[in-house]
Design a protein around this motif. Structure first.
Motif, PDB file in Angstrom:
ATOM      1  N   ILE A 154      89.024  29.022 102.383  1.00  0.00           N
ATOM      2  CA  ILE A 154      90.149  29.942 102.214  1.00  0.00           C
ATOM      3  C   ILE A 154      90.126  30.956 103.351  1.00  0.00           C
ATOM      4  O   ILE A 154      89.062  31.449 103.742  1.00  0.00           O
ATOM      5  CB  ILE A 154      90.060  30.691 100.854  1.00  0.00           C
ATOM      6  CG1 ILE A 154      89.888  29.705  99.697  1.00  0.00           C
ATOM      7  CG2 ILE A 154      91.285  31.576 100.629  1.00  0.00           C
ATOM      8  CD1 ILE A 154      91.038  28.755  99.504  1.00  0.00           C
ATOM      9  N   ASP A 155      91.330  31.280 103.860  1.00  0.00           N
ATOM     10  CA  ASP A 155      91.473  32.149 105.025  1.00  0.00           C
ATOM     11  C   ASP A 155      92.364  33.327 104.667  1.00  0.00           C
ATOM     12  O   ASP A 155      93.410  33.131 104.039  1.00  0.00           O
ATOM     13  CB  ASP A 155      92.119  31.309 106.134  1.00  0.00           C
ATOM     14  CG  ASP A 155      91.840  31.842 107.513  1.00  0.00           C
ATOM     15  OD1 ASP A 155      90.814  32.499 107.690  1.00  0.00           O
ATOM     16  OD2 ASP A 155      92.662  31.584 108.405  1.00  0.00           O
ATOM     17  N   ASP A 156      91.964  34.553 105.026  1.00  0.00           N
ATOM     18  CA  ASP A 156      92.886  35.694 104.963  1.00  0.00           C
ATOM     19  C   ASP A 156      92.794  36.424 106.303  1.00  0.00           C
ATOM     20  O   ASP A 156      92.014  36.008 107.184  1.00  0.00           O
ATOM     21  CB  ASP A 156      92.599  36.583 103.733  1.00  0.00           C
ATOM     22  CG  ASP A 156      91.423  37.543 103.907  1.00  0.00           C
ATOM     23  OD1 ASP A 156      90.783  37.539 104.988  1.00  0.00           O
ATOM     24  OD2 ASP A 156      91.125  38.285 102.956  1.00  0.00           O
ATOM     25  N   PRO A 157      93.559  37.501 106.535  1.00  0.00           N
ATOM     26  CA  PRO A 157      93.539  38.141 107.858  1.00  0.00           C
ATOM     27  C   PRO A 157      92.172  38.690 108.270  1.00  0.00           C
ATOM     28  O   PRO A 157      91.939  38.967 109.445  1.00  0.00           O
ATOM     29  CB  PRO A 157      94.567  39.276 107.699  1.00  0.00           C
ATOM     30  CG  PRO A 157      95.501  38.799 106.634  1.00  0.00           C
ATOM     31  CD  PRO A 157      94.645  38.050 105.670  1.00  0.00           C
ATOM     32  N   THR A 158      91.244  38.821 107.281  1.00  0.00           N
ATOM     33  CA  THR A 158      89.930  39.401 107.623  1.00  0.00           C
ATOM     34  C   THR A 158      88.863  38.345 107.888  1.00  0.00           C
ATOM     35  O   THR A 158      87.764  38.668 108.340  1.00  0.00           O
ATOM     36  CB  THR A 158      89.434  40.329 106.490  1.00  0.00           C
ATOM     37  OG1 THR A 158      89.063  39.537 105.354  1.00  0.00           O
ATOM     38  CG2 THR A 158      90.481  41.347 106.090  1.00  0.00           C
ATOM     39  N   GLY A 159      89.144  37.085 107.568  1.00  0.00           N
ATOM     40  CA  GLY A 159      88.146  36.048 107.794  1.00  0.00           C
ATOM     41  C   GLY A 159      88.324  34.861 106.877  1.00  0.00           C
ATOM     42  O   GLY A 159      89.343  34.748 106.179  1.00  0.00           O
ATOM     43  N   SER A 160      87.331  33.946 106.881  1.00  0.00           N
ATOM     44  CA  SER A 160      87.423  32.761 106.026  1.00  0.00           C
ATOM     45  C   SER A 160      86.131  32.611 105.231  1.00  0.00           C
ATOM     46  O   SER A 160      85.092  33.184 105.594  1.00  0.00           O
ATOM     47  CB  SER A 160      87.717  31.510 106.844  1.00  0.00           C
ATOM     48  OG  SER A 160      86.639  31.220 107.691  1.00  0.00           O
ATOM     49  N   ILE A 161      86.221  31.815 104.144  1.00  0.00           N
ATOM     50  CA  ILE A 161      85.086  31.652 103.251  1.00  0.00           C
ATOM     51  C   ILE A 161      85.099  30.246 102.669  1.00  0.00           C
ATOM     52  O   ILE A 161      86.178  29.687 102.404  1.00  0.00           O
ATOM     53  CB  ILE A 161      85.143  32.707 102.114  1.00  0.00           C
ATOM     54  CG1 ILE A 161      83.871  32.693 101.263  1.00  0.00           C
ATOM     55  CG2 ILE A 161      86.378  32.529 101.235  1.00  0.00           C
ATOM     56  CD1 ILE A 161      83.780  33.881 100.298  1.00  0.00           C
ATOM     57  N   GLU A 162      83.911  29.652 102.522  1.00  0.00           N
ATOM     58  CA  GLU A 162      83.808  28.349 101.851  1.00  0.00           C
ATOM     59  C   GLU A 162      83.424  28.589 100.381  1.00  0.00           C
ATOM     60  O   GLU A 162      82.526  29.371 100.092  1.00  0.00           O
ATOM     61  CB  GLU A 162      82.766  27.457 102.523  1.00  0.00           C
ATOM     62  CG  GLU A 162      82.698  26.065 101.880  1.00  0.00           C
ATOM     63  CD  GLU A 162      81.736  25.111 102.588  1.00  0.00           C
ATOM     64  OE1 GLU A 162      82.192  24.321 103.420  1.00  0.00           O
ATOM     65  OE2 GLU A 162      80.517  25.187 102.284  1.00  0.00           O
ATOM     66  N   LEU A 163      84.127  27.901  99.487  1.00  0.00           N
ATOM     67  CA  LEU A 163      83.898  28.045  98.046  1.00  0.00           C
ATOM     68  C   LEU A 163      83.540  26.695  97.445  1.00  0.00           C
ATOM     69  O   LEU A 163      84.057  25.657  97.878  1.00  0.00           O
ATOM     70  CB  LEU A 163      85.155  28.587  97.356  1.00  0.00           C
ATOM     71  CG  LEU A 163      85.735  29.890  97.910  1.00  0.00           C
ATOM     72  CD1 LEU A 163      87.069  30.199  97.249  1.00  0.00           C
ATOM     73  CD2 LEU A 163      84.757  31.042  97.724  1.00  0.00           C
ATOM     74  N   LEU A 164      82.691  26.690  96.440  1.00  0.00           N
ATOM     75  CA  LEU A 164      82.262  25.464  95.767  1.00  0.00           C
ATOM     76  C   LEU A 164      82.847  25.410  94.360  1.00  0.00           C
ATOM     77  O   LEU A 164      82.944  26.430  93.672  1.00  0.00           O
ATOM     78  CB  LEU A 164      80.733  25.419  95.684  1.00  0.00           C
ATOM     79  CG  LEU A 164      79.964  25.616  96.999  1.00  0.00           C
ATOM     80  CD1 LEU A 164      78.467  25.660  96.737  1.00  0.00           C
ATOM     81  CD2 LEU A 164      80.310  24.513  97.993  1.00  0.00           C
TER      82      LEU A 164
END
Length: 477
Positions: A154-164
């Motif tokens: 998932i991406d937002d203007p502040t960065g991205s993150i991997e989710l399980l």
């Protein structure tokens, strides 16, 4: 003494076993003599279907311009048309601006949810600031399935993150998401590091009660004429246009026709297209389309958007068919040439018109969807609150500064075409209409197993939202 044309028309009706009421003679003399013969044939055909063999004044009134029932409401407002807003940004910066705007618009919609109070930027989460109940919001950039675990990026203007995702039910929801769509997700820290998903929320439309017309007014939904193609069903389409002028009690209350794109078959749209064309020039095709559409009665307002076969820009959003190609349709008082997508309000009823190019991508990437059920794919677009969520597949998207494909306003009717299959659905108070086509099965459709349902007009009573279909192939030999 009766005019020769009137006398000839009466003789025709009598030969078919009809009687003519004396009051009808006054109306017959007011009708344009050039149209009289075809009008009588229409009246005879419609009345014979009803097993009624008396022609009276009421059967002929609507053919005299002054006799149109002006008590039937026919108000329209063009709520959104991208034609004058299309600017096109440039390259990577343009697409960055587009997706930033998509994020902002959909975040604004999601801020109406109670869960939005617990939203935090992705950068806060990746820096270790995670409350007991934390939500993030962003665009779905990637989805992978690794053994029994679904992984989302998932991406937002502040960065991205991997989710399980470990939960089977949540995995099913995740697998139905569209890449690049907006999501809001409840997350928690995993025992062995990383973050896992507790809940997935999508923008979706709310349950609502549709607006209604104050008077019994009918709107007709059609799409995908493909004029110029060898497979264009000219006879059936001409019968449809003729029906709009007929004494049929429903036709007499039609005040709006909405055309969902692919007016013509175009040139060079797919390999070896020229072998399937009767008219090999775009302007010839448009001239033919204009000739047919021109016969729609003047008291009916016609709203036309482009499709992927029509002249002009192919990338979404599309401005209206350029004036140089649409002959004199721009200058007709009752014709409105709009872009794709557009939103119109007819007697208070909000109608979203979208040709439907992105349905190809939605069908191709969503488990359980097929071309046989386009309304289910249209549901997906309402849930994402976006008309073309997936970037980089078959649907070209232009790098606009504003994402005009976001469904800001909740429609009462959502109208698309493109798939050539008629299907209706109701979703949270929104009537979904895919209006089929006026082109018989093409060799390409046969090769991929698509069975179109052409030659059908979808008719909606705007006062009750009751839907009718009228099949113009029934009288074809």
């Amino acid at each position: 003494m009766l005019k020769e044309e009137v006398s000839s028309a009466i003789t025709y009706a009598l030969s078919k076993g009809f009687q003519i009421h004396p009051d009808a003679f006054k109306i017959l003399e007011k009708i344009d003599v050039k149209e009289l013969q075809s009008i009588i044939k229409q009246v005879v055909r419609e009345k014979a279907k009803q097993n009624m063999f008396l022609i009276d004044q009421s059967d002929l009134k609507m053919f005299v311009e002054s006799e149109i029932d002006d008590r039937i409401e026919n108000n329209h407002v063009i709520m959104f048309d991208p034609t004058k807003k299309v600017t096109s940004a440039e390259g990577i910066e343009g697409f960055h601006a587009l997706f930033q705007n998509r994020y902002s618009k959909l975040l604004k919609i999601m801020m109406q949810r109670s869960q939005s109070k617990k939203l935090t930027p992705i950068s806060n989460v990746t820096n270790g600031k995670l409350d007991e109940e934390t939500y993030i919001a962003g665009l779905l950039m990637d989805r992978r399935i690794d053994r029994d675990v679904t992984k989302l990026v998932i991406d937002d203007p502040t960065g991205s993150i991997e989710l399980l995702i470990f939960n089977k039910e949540i995995q099913d929801t995740a697998n139905s998401l569209q890449i690049d769509q907006f999501v809001m997700i409840s997350i928690a820290s995993g025992k062995n590091g990383g973050f896992f998903v507790k809940e997935i929320l999508v923008p979706d439309i709310p349950d609502h009660i549709a607006n209604r017309s104050k008077t019994e007014t009918y709107a007709v939904f059609i799409s995908d004429l493909h004029v110029g193609s060898k497979f264009f069903m000219e006879k059936e389409f001409a019968e449809f246009v003729s029906w709009l002028s007929s004494p049929d009690p429903i036709a007499r209350k039609v005040r709006f026709v909405l055309v969902g794109g692919d007016i013509i078959d175009g040139i060079g749209i797919f390999p070896n297209q020229d072998k399937e064309l009767l008219l090999l020039d775009v302007d010839q095709q448009m001239a033919k389309a204009t000739e047919l559409l021109d016969k729609i009665p003047k008291h009916i307002k016609v709203f036309i958007i482009p499709g992927n076969h029509d002249p002009g820009r192919r990338a979404l959003p599309q401005p209206a068919i350029p004036e140089k190609h649409n002959m004199h349709l721009w200058n007709r008082e009752n014709f409105f040439m709009l872009g794709n997508p557009s939103m119109v309000e007819l007697n208070g009823v909000k109608i979203l018109m979208f040709h439907g190019q992105s349905l190809d991508d939605v069908v191709g990437s969503t488990p359980g969807l097929s071309y046989a059920q386009p309304a289910k794919a249209m549901r997906v677009l309402l849930k994402t609150r976006h008309l073309s969520p997936i970037y980089g597949k078959r649907t070209p998207i232009a790098p606009e500064l504003e994402d005009m494909m976001v469904i800001d306003e909740v429609p009462d009717i959502f109208h698309s075409g493109h798939i050539h299959v008629v299907e209706l659905d109701m979703y949270k108070g929104t009537l979904i209409v895919n209006s089929g086509a006026w082109q018989s099965q093409t060799p390409f459709q046969a090769s991929v197993g698509i069975s179109p349902t052409p030659g059908i007009a979808i008719i909606v009573n705007l006062a009750t939202m009751k839907v009718f279909t009228k099949d113009f192939t029934e009288n074809s030999s």
